[in-house]
Design an enzyme around this catalytic site. Structure first.
Site, PDB file in Angstrom:
ATOM      1  N   THR A   1       0.839  -1.201   0.000  1.00 21.26           N
ATOM      2  CA  THR A   1       0.000   0.000   0.000  1.00 21.26           C
ATOM      3  C   THR A   1       0.873   1.250   0.000  1.00 21.26           C
ATOM      4  O   THR A   1       0.631   2.202  -0.740  1.00 21.26           O
ATOM      5  CB  THR A   1      -0.910   0.018   1.246  1.00 21.26           C
ATOM      6  OG1 THR A   1      -1.674  -1.185   1.268  1.00 21.26           O
ATOM      7  CG2 THR A   1      -1.850   1.210   1.219  1.00 21.26           C
TER       8      THR A   1
ATOM      9  N   TRP B   1       2.539   1.627  -3.359  1.00 21.38           N
ATOM     10  CA  TRP B   1       1.555   1.982  -4.390  1.00 21.38           C
ATOM     11  C   TRP B   1       1.369   3.503  -4.451  1.00 21.38           C
ATOM     12  O   TRP B   1       1.154   4.071  -5.514  1.00 21.38           O
ATOM     13  CB  TRP B   1       0.212   1.304  -4.073  1.00 21.38           C
ATOM     14  CG  TRP B   1      -0.869   1.604  -5.077  1.00 21.38           C
ATOM     15  CD1 TRP B   1      -1.108   0.939  -6.242  1.00 21.38           C
ATOM     16  CD2 TRP B   1      -1.859   2.643  -5.006  1.00 21.38           C
ATOM     17  NE1 TRP B   1      -2.181   1.493  -6.908  1.00 21.38           N
ATOM     18  CE2 TRP B   1      -2.659   2.538  -6.168  1.00 21.38           C
ATOM     19  CE3 TRP B   1      -2.152   3.642  -4.081  1.00 21.38           C
ATOM     20  CZ2 TRP B   1      -3.726   3.394  -6.425  1.00 21.38           C
ATOM     21  CZ3 TRP B   1      -3.214   4.502  -4.331  1.00 21.38           C
ATOM     22  CH2 TRP B   1      -3.989   4.373  -5.493  1.00 21.38           C
ATOM     23  N   HIS B   2       1.467   4.147  -3.293  1.00 21.82           N
ATOM     24  CA  HIS B   2       1.209   5.588  -3.252  1.00 21.82           C
ATOM     25  C   HIS B   2       2.295   6.412  -3.909  1.00 21.82           C
ATOM     26  O   HIS B   2       2.084   7.581  -4.222  1.00 21.82           O
ATOM     27  CB  HIS B   2       0.986   6.054  -1.815  1.00 21.82           C
ATOM     28  CG  HIS B   2      -0.410   5.777  -1.328  1.00 21.82           C
ATOM     29  ND1 HIS B   2      -0.768   4.573  -0.805  1.00 21.82           N
ATOM     30  CD2 HIS B   2      -1.526   6.534  -1.317  1.00 21.82           C
ATOM     31  CE1 HIS B   2      -2.051   4.607  -0.477  1.00 21.82           C
ATOM     32  NE2 HIS B   2      -2.531   5.786  -0.784  1.00 21.82           N
ATOM     33  N   GLY B   3       3.450   5.823  -4.084  1.00 17.94           N
ATOM     34  CA  GLY B   3       4.489   6.589  -4.764  1.00 17.94           C
ATOM     35  C   GLY B   3       5.832   5.906  -4.668  1.00 17.94           C
ATOM     36  O   GLY B   3       6.105   5.167  -3.723  1.00 17.94           O
TER      37      GLY B   3
END
Lengths: 470, 412
Positions: free
Chosen positions: A319, A322-324
């Site tokens: 997670t 995934w955000h960056g």
């Protein structure tokens, strides 16, 4: 293209509304597909190719997965793996290549590695890749039927309301709506209201908070104070919520105008009494995706505590990443993973016994620190900011300027605080139920809010050229 | 639920009407070439070709086109400004809104002297802040000191005036605290300590402003002609020459409807306006000034004018441009009365434009624009003295004064 732009509302949406409702029902899907591609390609049309390849591969493999699903599990699995692999390969390549290059270059002997300069992140790739993956998995699991027609499948992926920033719609949730759904004036009115509410959240609240964030950040770099560090963190906490949930509101509203029902993506996350609860209320479609397609397949909580903690750790590393493609997002993921495990082990039970005010402050504090990590792609700046919040490395507690700014932003902060709770919605519903006059006033209020929001959008493009520096 | 259905129809209708009316208005209002309030050319409908479309240029130009040509643009702007006022923000776009229509820019893109870029190597603009970087101020004042000592060796005196910004002067008009201004002034003073002729006017302007004197414009970032006169008086005092008294000038009003850069930046379209004055010496009957302006450093190609004031600027928005015809790289002001005049060099930013009219009463002036010059070559035989007039805003947001370090080495 972004929803909160004049060209979207007054050109794209205006033309789409006419086109969509003027053509025969049969062609509506095609209209949506075509304009969605235009919407996507507006900024960087080249990336349409990337998306098209992703769509084509998942569409094609869908047939193979469905064909062998019941007869040859091995083959079905192979095609699923290929489909997921191709999609993930695009995501990994575009999003993470330069991150890995940059970090590998830090190793001795590898310093010759340089990032690929032309490599840019195709907009929305993190979102649509997950949507496409959900299709392949749903078909493999038999949770959804094979989509034989390209246009509905393409529209599922490219549907402009959720294309760029979600909600991440699982294929099985929308499968039927793709081919049979009804558009009507009730849905449209609700959708329009929702869109305007989201627009207001983004333009009137999030952007105002962004101004404070930018300012506090610049101040902190020169002379940090305790108050300015808190201002940065609190303003960013509001900014990201109103920005993101506003975007989801606009997406849900737009979808509804065209007859779609998307699942909710936010549920007043800042009233949570624990981090566990927060993640049930924040970016729900992403948490659901990870839960369903990663956590549960890994065994979820059914294989003992230790395995469960491993699964939580895996999900939260992913997670975060995934955000960056940056270390702070990984740290951010680990941070929440650790907090969630701690809560699972003992804290959650204790929190339940505490007064609501105390557990809410607990949750808000750790949420805000989470945003602090999230905001600072420069990890050392994040550490400095965190220190400054508690007086470490701060020049003073507060400057006169801090107090001046705090005072003048007080009304805006207060509005944001109230708007983060369900109170306005409850009040709205009660008035709506009780007073017919209020019900009649709602359309006018919507129009007024839309008007003001547009005024702010117009003003944000105001860029006087000044004969300044000379 | 029949009522709700009607309300939904009304909601749908209102939303559609709002969107379509403005869309149609957009289509049918003729495009504007330029904007008076924003002082720039507006985006026209871009030319379509596949190249520009696939690069995304067409898309972003269409965005610009919509933003620039949107109907009722100014009305929407006013609605926003009014709303910000309602929210008690006391500022708009980083511009302070003070008593009696006084405006001042609060936030500047202060530089620490480094060029910053992100992980992908893209240039990052300096953020807007009310802070400044001491090291940048120090290094620029050190450069001035080097020039001072080089010139001193040749017997030429250097007079340094770094005029304050509006926000440093008009403190009493705002709730905004003066601590950032005070800190900047303190820093400038500390680092100017070694200079022989540093003209410190910070307290003077504040006191005069508080006294109700019109020393800085309300809507523009410059000092007024009166403000420039006071600078002239102080410079003369430091140079040991007598300044012409205020009473020996005729005050001419060029415009009383001046809306300057600060109002434009803040999007205040209906603020009080300013008055632009130009002063002429009363007994100037036999003094004729000639001004030569050029936009190349050699000062070879240019044109000669017989007045320091170009009143044609009064018709445009850049009314302050009437002084020395706006910004030029090289300007030479000479007396054509045949009498002997001392020669001075003025190194300046735009604050120098309205100061020049006064200095020209006594000196033949060469005026150089600091920002434009890559190399400044000062011939000490040519000048009796050198003036620097350079606004604090430029001190903290740029580094042009560092050029003086090279200039110091070139003095021969």
């Amino acid at each position: 293209m972004v929803f909160s732009s004049l060209v979207f509302i007054f050109a794209f949406l205006a033309v789409l509304l006419v086109l969509y409702f003027a053509v025969p029902k049969k062609l509506r899907m095609l209209v949506l597909f075509a304009v969605s591609l235009l919407f996507y390609g507006w900024g960087e049309p080249v990336f349409i190719i990337v998306m098209a390849v992703s769509i084509a591969s998942a569409y094609g493999f869908g047939f193979l997965i469905a064909k062998y699903r019941e007869t040859n599990a091995k083959k079905a699995k192979l095609y699923l793996a290929l489909s997921l692999g191709i999609n993930l390969a695009f995501l990994l390549f575009f999003k993470y290549t330069n991150f890995f290059i940059r970090n590998l270059a830090l190793l001795p002997g590898l310093s010759a590695l340089t990032p690929i300069p032309w490599l840019k992140l195709p907009i929305g790739i993190s979102f649509y890749t997950f949507q496409i993956m959900s299709y392949s998995i749903d078909v493999y699991r038999g949770d959804a039927a094979l989509q034989r027609r390209l246009v509905p499948f393409g529209t599922y992926v490219t549907l402009f309301p959720q294309l760029i920033a979600g909600p991440i719609v699982r294929y099985k949730d929308i499968d039927e709506q793709l081919t049979s759904r009804t558009e009507n004036v009730d849905k449209f009115a609700l959708g329009a209201r929702r869109f305007v509410a989201g627009l207001a959240k983004k333009i009137l609240l999030a952007d105002a908070m962004a101004e404070i964030v930018r300012y506090a950040d610049a101040s902190l770099a020169v002379s940090p104070t305790v108050v300015s560090a808190w201002m940065l963190v609190i303003a960013y906490t509001f900014q990201i919520y109103f920005d993101f949930s506003g975007y989801s509101d606009m997406a849900i509203g737009l979808g509804r105008m065209f007859g779609f029902e998307f699942l909710e993506n936010f549920n007043y996350p800042y009233v949570s009494r624990s981090i566990t609860e927060f993640w049930r209320r924040w970016h729900i479609s992403l948490s659901t995706w990870f839960k369903e397609y990663v956590y549960i397949p890994l065994g979820g909580n059914r294989k003992g505590k230790l395995k469960q903690f491993r699964n939580i750790a895996v999900v939260w590393l992913l997670t975060g990443f995934w955000h960056g493609a940056s270390w702070n997002f990984l740290i951010w993921g680990v941070y929440f993973g650790v907090l969630l495990i701690i809560e699972k082990v003992f804290l959650l039970k204790r929190l339940e016994k505490l007064p609501a005010a105390v557990s809410r402050i607990y949750a808000l504090f750790f949420i805000a620190v989470g945003w602090l990590i999230f905001y600072h792609t420069d990890v050392s700046a994040g550490v400095r900011c965190l220190g400054a919040m508690f007086g470490i490395g701060a020049d003073s507690f507060a400057s006169a300027t801090d107090l001046y700014d705090l005072l003048r932003y007080l009304p805006t902060f207060a509005i944001c605080a109230v708007a983060s709770t369900p109170i306005p919605k409850k009040l709205f519903e009660r008035l709506h139920e009780k007073y017919s006059a209020f019900r009649w006033a709602v359309p006018a209020m919507m129009l007024a809010v839309l008007f003001v929001a547009v005024a702010y959008i117009v003003s944000s493009t105001f860029s006087p050229f000044l004969y300044y520096i000379f | 639920m029949k009522q709700q259905r009607i309300i939904n129809i009304v909601t749908t209708a209102l939303f559609a009407v709002f969107v379509f009316v403005l869309s149609l208005a957009f289509i049918f209002t003729p495009d504007k070439e330029s904007s008076q309030t924003e002082r720039r050319k507006l985006q026209q409908f871009p030319e379509f070709n596949w190249g520009s479309f696939s690069s995304g240029k067409f898309g972003s130009q269409i965005n610009e086109y919509f933003n620039d040509q949107f109907p009722l643009r100014e009305t929407f702007l006013e609605i926003k400004t009014a709303f910000e006022r309602l929210l008690l923000k006391r500022e708009n776009n980083g511009v302070l809104i003070g008593k009696d229509g006084q405006l001042a820019v609060r936030l500047f893109q202060a530089t620490d002297g480094e060029i910053h870029s992100d992980a992908d190597g893209n240039y990052i603009e300096e953020p807007y802040t009310d802070k400044f970087y001491e090291a940048n101020v120090k290094s620029q004042l050190d450069a001035i000191k080097e020039l001072e000592s080089s010139l001193a060796e040749k017997g030429v005196k250097l007079y340094v005036l770094l005029p304050p910004r509006t926000v440093d002067v008009a403190c009493s008009a705002f709730y905004y605290p003066s601590e950032n201004s005070d800190a900047l002034i303190r820093c400038v003073r500390e680092n100017a300590a070694g200079l022989e002729n540093f003209i410190d006017m910070y307290d003077i302007y504040r006191a005069r402003y508080d006294n109700g004197e019109y020393v800085y414009y309300k809507t523009d970032h410059h000092w007024t002609t009166l403000g420039a006169y006071y600078a002239y008086a102080e410079l003369c005092k430091a140079a040991g020459v007598s300044a012409l008294a205020q009473s020996s000038f005729t005050v001419n009003v060029a415009a009383d409807d001046f809306t300057g850069t600060t109002a434009a930046k803040g999007g205040m379209l209906h603020n009080d306006t300013d008055t632009v004055e130009y002063w002429t010496a009363k007994d100037s009957s036999n003094v004729k000034l000639k001004m030569f302006v050029s936009n190349d450093y050699s000062g070879k190609n240019g044109e000669t004018r017989d007045s320091l004031f170009d009143l044609s600027y009064i018709d445009g928005y850049d009314k302050y441009g009437m002084f020395l015809s706006g910004t030029n790289v090289y300007t030479e002001i000479t007396h054509s009365d045949g009498a002997f005049h001392k020669k001075a060099l003025l190194l300046k930013d735009s604050f120098g434009h309205s100061l020049a009219q006064f200095l020209a009463c006594r000196y033949d002036l060469t005026v150089l624009n600091l920002a434009d010059l890559a190399k400044i070559n000062i011939d000490p035989q040519e000048y009796d003295c050198v003036f620097i007039c350079y606004n604090l805003e430029n001190v903290i947001t740029a580094r042009h004064l560092l050029k003086l370090r090279w200039a110091a080495k070139l003095v021969e």
